[in-house]
Design an enzyme around this catalytic site. Structure first.
Site, PDB file in Angstrom:
ATOM      1  N   ASN A  35      76.552  14.325  61.046  1.00 21.64           N
ATOM      2  CA  ASN A  35      77.776  13.911  60.468  1.00 21.64           C
ATOM      3  C   ASN A  35      79.107  14.133  61.694  1.00 21.64           C
ATOM      4  O   ASN A  35      80.421  13.671  60.663  1.00 21.64           O
ATOM      5  CB  ASN A  35      78.299  14.287  59.109  1.00 21.64           C
ATOM      6  CG  ASN A  35      76.758  14.536  58.180  1.00 21.64           C
ATOM      7  OD1 ASN A  35      76.634  13.455  58.001  1.00 21.64           O
ATOM      8  ND2 ASN A  35      77.090  15.900  57.435  1.00 21.64           N
ATOM      9  N   HIS A  93      81.091  16.203  62.682  1.00 18.45           N
ATOM     10  CA  HIS A  93      81.913  17.143  62.353  1.00 18.45           C
ATOM     11  C   HIS A  93      81.503  18.976  63.346  1.00 18.45           C
ATOM     12  O   HIS A  93      80.424  18.599  63.174  1.00 18.45           O
ATOM     13  CB  HIS A  93      82.689  17.407  61.330  1.00 18.45           C
ATOM     14  CG  HIS A  93      81.699  17.520  59.762  1.00 18.45           C
ATOM     15  ND1 HIS A  93      81.744  16.981  58.825  1.00 18.45           N
ATOM     16  CD2 HIS A  93      81.108  18.612  59.902  1.00 18.45           C
ATOM     17  CE1 HIS A  93      80.256  17.238  57.820  1.00 18.45           C
ATOM     18  NE2 HIS A  93      79.951  18.153  58.861  1.00 18.45           N
ATOM     19  N   CYS A 119      86.215  20.235  61.266  1.00 21.60           N
ATOM     20  CA  CYS A 119      87.298  20.515  62.773  1.00 21.60           C
ATOM     21  C   CYS A 119      87.244  19.306  63.649  1.00 21.60           C
ATOM     22  O   CYS A 119      85.541  19.395  63.062  1.00 21.60           O
ATOM     23  CB  CYS A 119      87.171  21.973  63.347  1.00 21.60           C
ATOM     24  SG  CYS A 119      87.500  22.057  64.368  1.00 21.60           S
TER      25      CYS A 119
END
Length: 377
Positions: free
Chosen positions: A263, A265, A300
């Protein structure tokens, strides 16, 4: 009348196709007597030219693909469907790269096993799209799963070469969330090593904003929901915010490309690694993590610079009768019944526009190591 026969062939085969030729196969099996256009419900597979083969034709590797119907047994992953057709159990062997210097499984390895079994559960359901655990309905709506809270309790760490059974199942969490639980036990003795629970919500992959659960997605996953909890919580434990005066700080942490998941991330297992790096060495040598709670607050990104803060919370006494019952004769019941423990509060954060933005809050509990009796904690 056409007669069809089904014969097993290896999941990976190399075939010579023309540049524009794409063929559909049944995963793990070859159909004899069927036309090229016939499709089966078990799984479909698309082959892509990857290298030059004989006579200049591209060699194509046929890859294992996702089942399109519910499966009950997966011999390759050692997985089966349990709990009246809605849960999943996978048998795994602890590998050398999953353990630390003490030959015991690391917490990061446990989290990776939890993630893998969860994805394999969705794989077996026949609902998996081409996303990271996303169903077909989620893919249509550009939705992905994100974890909002997770707790792992470890009573006993498995060791290298040990055979484990990992059970996982899902249930409802509010109107728009999903709860997923796990239980890890010894295949040989049946002793439960660890339990975990988590809460998941949906996020729009394009806008990166949380989303309500569409009706079509609810219709897909709700038949799999059961009311069963690995960890029973009477009330959700609050994790306090840490200020700038935290005792232990580890700055300048940056994600690498290898830390990103499908995804795009940073994987939540990486967060735990950053948290544990702030734990003082004396604690790591003399204590073993027995409980961790994580509250995820934001993503993040690959360009973020992370700071890990850690504050000792308290020193106390654990009284665990179940823990005592697992101690072998002669281990010393006093050592098993009364164990000094240490707790830490954690936060991972990044600076954005001169303000600190929290990525995740955490709380860890550590109990005294017993080096003479590893199965006692």
């Amino acid at each position: 009348m056409t007669t069809l026969s089904l014969s097993y062939v290896p999941s990976f085969r190399t075939t010579l196709f023309n540049d524009n030729d794409i063929r559909s196969m049944v995963w793990g099996y070859k159909i004899f007597g069927a036309s090229n256009t016939m499709k089966m419900g078990r799984a479909t597979m698309y082959a892509t030219p990857v290298a030059k083969g004989v006579n200049g034709k591209p060699a194509v590797v046929e890859r294992t693909m996702i089942p399109t119907q519910k499966q009950f047994v997966d011999p390759f992953r050692q997985g089966i469907i349990i709990l009246d057709g809605v849960g999943y159990r996978q048998t795994v062997v602890v590998r050398s790269y999953e353990v630390g210097p003490d030959k015991a499984v690391t917490l990061q390895s446990i989290l990776n096993l939890l993630q893998e079994t969860a994805l394999n559960h969705v794989w077996m359901s026949g609902l998996l799209g081409d996303g990271f655990g996303a169903t077909h309905g989620m893919m249509k709506n550009n939705l992905i799963w994100v974890v909002s809270r997770m707790q792992v309790q470890v009573d006993q760490y498995p060791i290298w070469g040990e055979i484990l059974e990992i059970d996982t199942w899902v249930g409802a969490s509010g109107k728009n969330g999903m709860r997923r639980d796990w239980e890890i036990r010894s295949h040989t003795t049946g002793i439960v090593f660890a339990r975990a629970t988590s809460t998941w919500v949906m996020m729009n992959q394009k806008t990166r904003r949380l989303s309500k659960m569409p009706d079509e997605v609810r219709a897909e996953i709700s038949p799999w929901f059961i009311n069963k909890q690995a960890i029973k919580e009477e009330s959700v434990e609050k994790i306090d915010k840490l200020d700038d005066n935290a005792k232990y700080i580890n700055s300048g942490l940056q994600p690498k490309r290898s830390d990103l998941d499908m995804n795009h991330h940073v994987n939540n297992v990486k967060y735990v690694g950053w948290m544990l790096e702030a734990i003082p060495e004396e604690c790591l040598e003399n204590y073993q993590l027995s409980n961790i709670i994580l509250e995820y607050r934001r993503e993040c990104g690959s360009s973020d610079v992370v700071e890990s803060r850690c504050e000792p919370e308290q020193v106390g006494i654990i009284e665990d009768v179940n823990y005592m019952s697992r101690c072998p004769i002669g281990a010393g019941f006093l050592n098993c019944l009364v164990n000094q423990c240490v707790r830490f509060t954690h936060v991972l954060q990044v600076k954005e526009d001169s303000k600190c933005q929290e990525i995740v809050r955490g709380k860890t509990t550590w109990k005294k190591r017993n080096n003479h009796y590893p199965y006692c904690g």
